[in-house]
Motif scaffolding. Structure first.
Motif, PDB file in Angstrom:
ATOM      1  N   THR A 401      -5.641   5.911   5.630  1.00 46.33           N
ATOM      2  CA  THR A 401      -4.952   7.157   5.274  1.00 46.33           C
ATOM      3  C   THR A 401      -3.879   7.480   6.317  1.00 46.33           C
ATOM      4  O   THR A 401      -2.771   7.891   5.969  1.00 46.33           O
ATOM      5  CB  THR A 401      -5.970   8.318   5.197  1.00 46.33           C
ATOM      6  OG1 THR A 401      -7.024   7.926   4.318  1.00 46.33           O
ATOM      7  CG2 THR A 401      -5.326   9.586   4.664  1.00 46.33           C
ATOM      8  N   ALA A 402      -4.231   7.253   7.586  1.00 49.14           N
ATOM      9  CA  ALA A 402      -3.285   7.552   8.673  1.00 49.14           C
ATOM     10  C   ALA A 402      -2.028   6.690   8.585  1.00 49.14           C
ATOM     11  O   ALA A 402      -0.971   7.065   9.100  1.00 49.14           O
ATOM     12  CB  ALA A 402      -3.968   7.358  10.022  1.00 49.14           C
ATOM     13  N   LYS A 403      -2.108   5.539   7.922  1.00 44.40           N
ATOM     14  CA  LYS A 403      -0.945   4.660   7.776  1.00 44.40           C
ATOM     15  C   LYS A 403      -0.332   4.799   6.382  1.00 44.40           C
ATOM     16  O   LYS A 403       0.315   3.881   5.875  1.00 44.40           O
ATOM     17  CB  LYS A 403      -1.353   3.201   8.031  1.00 44.40           C
ATOM     18  CG  LYS A 403      -1.913   2.939   9.438  1.00 44.40           C
ATOM     19  CD  LYS A 403      -0.793   2.900  10.484  1.00 44.40           C
ATOM     20  CE  LYS A 403      -1.334   2.881  11.907  1.00 44.40           C
ATOM     21  NZ  LYS A 403      -2.078   1.681  12.270  1.00 44.40           N
ATOM     22  N   ASP A 404      -0.585   5.937   5.734  1.00 44.27           N
ATOM     23  CA  ASP A 404      -0.072   6.198   4.381  1.00 44.27           C
ATOM     24  C   ASP A 404      -0.539   5.149   3.377  1.00 44.27           C
ATOM     25  O   ASP A 404       0.239   4.699   2.522  1.00 44.27           O
ATOM     26  CB  ASP A 404       1.462   6.291   4.383  1.00 44.27           C
ATOM     27  CG  ASP A 404       1.946   7.552   5.077  1.00 44.27           C
ATOM     28  OD1 ASP A 404       1.292   8.605   4.901  1.00 44.27           O
ATOM     29  OD2 ASP A 404       2.945   7.489   5.805  1.00 44.27           O
ATOM     30  N   GLY A 405      -1.772   4.758   3.517  1.00 39.89           N
ATOM     31  CA  GLY A 405      -2.353   3.808   2.563  1.00 39.89           C
ATOM     32  C   GLY A 405      -3.735   4.261   2.184  1.00 39.89           C
ATOM     33  O   GLY A 405      -4.146   5.390   2.470  1.00 39.89           O
ATOM     34  N   LEU A 406      -4.457   3.385   1.497  1.00 41.10           N
ATOM     35  CA  LEU A 406      -5.830   3.688   1.101  1.00 41.10           C
ATOM     36  C   LEU A 406      -6.580   2.374   0.949  1.00 41.10           C
ATOM     37  O   LEU A 406      -5.968   1.338   0.681  1.00 41.10           O
ATOM     38  CB  LEU A 406      -5.860   4.475  -0.213  1.00 41.10           C
ATOM     39  CG  LEU A 406      -5.036   3.926  -1.363  1.00 41.10           C
ATOM     40  CD1 LEU A 406      -5.922   3.525  -2.524  1.00 41.10           C
ATOM     41  CD2 LEU A 406      -4.051   4.996  -1.838  1.00 41.10           C
ATOM     42  N   ILE A 407      -7.905   2.433   1.161  1.00 38.53           N
ATOM     43  CA  ILE A 407      -8.677   1.205   0.954  1.00 38.53           C
ATOM     44  C   ILE A 407      -9.141   1.094  -0.492  1.00 38.53           C
ATOM     45  O   ILE A 407      -9.478   0.017  -0.946  1.00 38.53           O
ATOM     46  CB  ILE A 407      -9.875   1.084   1.931  1.00 38.53           C
ATOM     47  CG1 ILE A 407     -10.905   2.185   1.683  1.00 38.53           C
ATOM     48  CG2 ILE A 407      -9.404   1.084   3.369  1.00 38.53           C
ATOM     49  CD1 ILE A 407     -12.203   1.937   2.450  1.00 38.53           C
ATOM     50  N   GLY A 408      -9.157   2.233  -1.190  1.00 42.34           N
ATOM     51  CA  GLY A 408      -9.519   2.197  -2.605  1.00 42.34           C
ATOM     52  C   GLY A 408     -10.852   1.522  -2.834  1.00 42.34           C
ATOM     53  O   GLY A 408     -11.835   1.817  -2.150  1.00 42.34           O
TER      54      GLY A 408
END
Lengths: 514, 156
Positions: A401-408
């Motif tokens: 989340t901190a890198k503007d992503g998600l693990i989903g």
């Protein structure tokens, strides 16, 4: 003694010839006992067959049907020497480096054998849950720190507690098996390789919250999972693990399978509930939460396959053991799926915290094409594209989340340096347009406008202004959409634009990939 | 693949009766109707709506919402080519273009002789053996143009 030979019946193994291998073994080695297991999840080695020997199970792969006579001549049934001999699968680095809790049995047991399931620790979680009682069993799940493995990462135990505390004559357990994210296959593997663990997890959920009916909503693209899981239900019911008095525990629970109809958005929990009710799979506004008013308006636990399939190991061995794996607020293990252009593609279950670079380069072995890795998409079609510069990101909900992503749902799709990131951004918008349920405007209309804007950039029309417009549109989608389909489509688009700006610089004379 | 039966209201009524009392019966019912008739014919909408106490618009809305449900029968064979990201990374776009060229149809269309319908599908869960496809319900992975060619050759 009859030798047992294991040939995966997993759909991915079948897709690369496992059925033909099984047929060849039946023809050339009728004395062996053939078991159609699930897959170990080492897909570059599929079809990977295993022979039970006094030295343990010995693997061979990738085996083609034509290899079978030669393998038998070399002493396959005694684990004999052959160029395809892999040794003990557990000793292969890809498996040795894993921590298999949820996937402890997958690829090892006969998915239709209750004896195998019991012999490998099956039903221990349910037995302990019954001994603890519903309230204490539920607290175990809370204490384990298990979070929703479908993608949202909401604490599973808190969801259960909300349903348990809501009074109603009828409550439901709904299992979300609408695994639509490209790059993911862990739900499919469980249902095909170890279906009783999902049944056990759902039974425990029903016991803990006081629900008597469960539904598994599985996508129609998974015919093998539907068949195997359906068989498992029949077997479990006949053995008293489903029905009016589950495992003589004095409570009722049963499960029904419902098959989806090709709508990606039905993986969103409220759209799934509408679809189960026989409606268009449209997203509901929240509140009310499904835990208060879910399926048919009743309190409903809705969890992903992996979340539910992880509950038995938590109950069997205790919350503390599970919680001790992982980092930060991401506790336990995650079945990570390495997919796409990757040399060693497959299922890698490990504690949270390994870096993206370790997963892609060390475990995955880089690309299948042998070219440099340029981008990886993590978390399905709504997940961000990560460049190599971010490969130090640990696999953890908050770190992504901190890198503007998600693990989903844990899928990692690897791309080599021939990928056109503008084309990937265009596709993300197009996919959203194809799959939008149409309920909210940003997603329904914004996705189509998004395709047009990316195409303008690709043609080199007003590039700077179009990029600004695309950014603005993504903000509208992100903050104005009702659910994750519209809300997260900006992740792949904006990450492509941010990390690979050179692909959005205007018209390019693309060098054809050789 | 089993050949679809021609429309028959009595046969449809049998299927409807089997499902109509289950909660949320519409999707299982439509799946079985399509299994029998190869599609959801317009004639089916009224009896389904009446049995489930829905409006015809609601039934039509559901049929048209889901990608799986067809208003018209498919070709004798259905080839679903995965076009999602994992398969894209392994060249499914050019593979699809070759299939389109060879059969003279675009994705979503049926060949003029009614032999093959080619469709895009977004993920078969075979993402580590990409590119993948499903031909008449049979899964195939690690596809190459030659392998697709061979599969198409075997079709009657």
């Amino acid at each position: 003694m009859t030798v047992r030979v294991f040939v995966p019946g997993d759909a991915a193994a079948v897709a690369v010839g496992a059925d033909a291998v099984a047929a060849a073994l039946t023809r050339h080695a009728p004395e062996a006992r053939l078991v159609r297991s699930g897959s170990r999840g080492l897909f570059w080695l599929e079809p990977l067959i295993e022979v039970e020997t006094p030295q343990g199970r010995i693997g061979f792969g990738p085996v083609a049907a034509e290899d079978v006579p030669g393998l038998l001549a070399a002493g396959l049934l005694d684990g004999g020497a052959h160029p395809l001999r892999l040794g003990r699968p557990e000793e292969l680095p890809f498996l040795k480096r894993q921590t298999r809790l949820t996937f402890a049995r997958c690829g090892i047991v006969d998915p239709r054998s209750l004896d195998d399931y019991r012999a490998h620790g099956g039903w221990k979680g349910l037995e302990r849950a019954i001994a603890l009682g519903p309230a204490t069993a539920l607290e175990e799940v809370v204490q384990s720190g298990l979070r929703g493995r479908g993608g949202a990462g909401f604490p599973t135990g808190i969801k259960w507690r909300t349903v348990a505390q809501t009074q109603a004559a009828q409550k439901y357990i709904v299992c979300n098996a609408d695994e639509g994210d490209s790059g993911t296959f862990s739900d499919r593997m469980v249902m095909e390789g170890d279906p009783f663990v999902l049944i056990e997890g759902m039974v425990i959920a029903g016991f803990a919250v006081g629900a008597t009916k469960g539904y598994v909503y599985v996508r129609s693209e998974y015919p093998h999972a539907i068949a195997t899981f359906g068989d498992a239900l029949t077997i479990a019911r006949a053995a008293g693990y489903l029905g009016a008095n589950v495992a003589d525990g004095g409570f009722a629970f049963d499960i029904e399978v419902r098959v989806g109809a090709g709508a990606y958005v039905c993986g969103e929990e409220t759209a799934l509930l509408d679809s189960l009710e026989g409606k268009r799979g449209q997203v509901r506004a929240k509140p009310p939460l499904p835990a208060h008013q879910g399926l048919f308006g009743q309190p409903t636990v809705i969890n992903n396959v992996i979340s539910l399939a992880t509950v038995p190991t938590i109950l069997a061995d205790g919350a503390a053991r599970y919680r001790d794996f992982g980092m930060g607020r991401s506790r336990g293990t995650m079945p990570i799926q390495l997919a796409g252009n990757v040399r060693h593609g497959g299922l890698f279950e490990t504690a949270f915290g390994m870096t993206l670079g370790e997963l892609v380069d060390d475990i995955g072995g880089g690309t299948a094409s042998g070219r440099p890795v340029r981008a990886v998409q993590v978390g399905g079609p709504l997940g961000a594209y990560f460049p190599r510069a971010l490969f130090d990101t640990p696999f953890d909900y908050e770190a992504f989340t901190a890198k503007d992503g998600l693990i989903g749902h844990g899928g990692i799709v690897v791309f080599d340096d021939t990928v056109d990131m503008a084309e990937q951004a265009r596709f993300a918008m197009e996919f959203c347009a194809i799959e939008s349920c149409g309920k909210c405007t940003p997603c329904r209309i914004g996705s189509t406008r998004g395709v047009e804007v990316v195409e303008r950039i690709m043609r080199g029309e007003n590039v700077a202004a179009s990029r600004a417009l695309l950014t603005d549109l993504c903000n509208t989608l992100k903050f104005g959409s009702l659910c994750a389909l519209g809300g997260f489509t900006p992740y792949p688009v904006m990450s492509a634009l941010t990390h690979f700006p050179e692909d959005f610089a205007g018209p390019r004379l693309r060098v054809a990939a050789e | 693949m089993r050949a679809p039966e021609p429309w028959n209201p009595d046969r449809a009524a049998e299927v409807i009766a089997r499902h109509k009392d289950a909660p949320g019966a519409l999707l299982p019912l439509l799946h079985e109707l399509q299994g029998v008739f190869g599609c959801i014919p317009d004639e089916a909408v009224r009896p389904v709506a009446e049995a489930l106490n829905l409006s015809r618009a609601e039934v039509h809305g559901v049929v048209s919402f889901y990608h799986d449900f067809r208003r018209d029968p498919a070709g004798r064979h259905v080839l679903k080519l995965c076009q999602a990201e994992a398969c894209q990374s392994m060249g499914c776009r050019s593979l699809a273009a070759e299939v389109e060229q060879r059969l003279g149809v675009r994705l979503g269309e049926t060949t003029a002789d009614g032999r093959v319908t080619v469709e895009a599908v977004y993920c078969l869960g075979l993402c580590a053996t990409a590119p993948s496809a499903m031909l008449d319900g049979q899964v195939v992975g690690r596809l190459t143009p030659a392998r697709v060619e061979a599969l198409l050759e075997t079709l009657p």
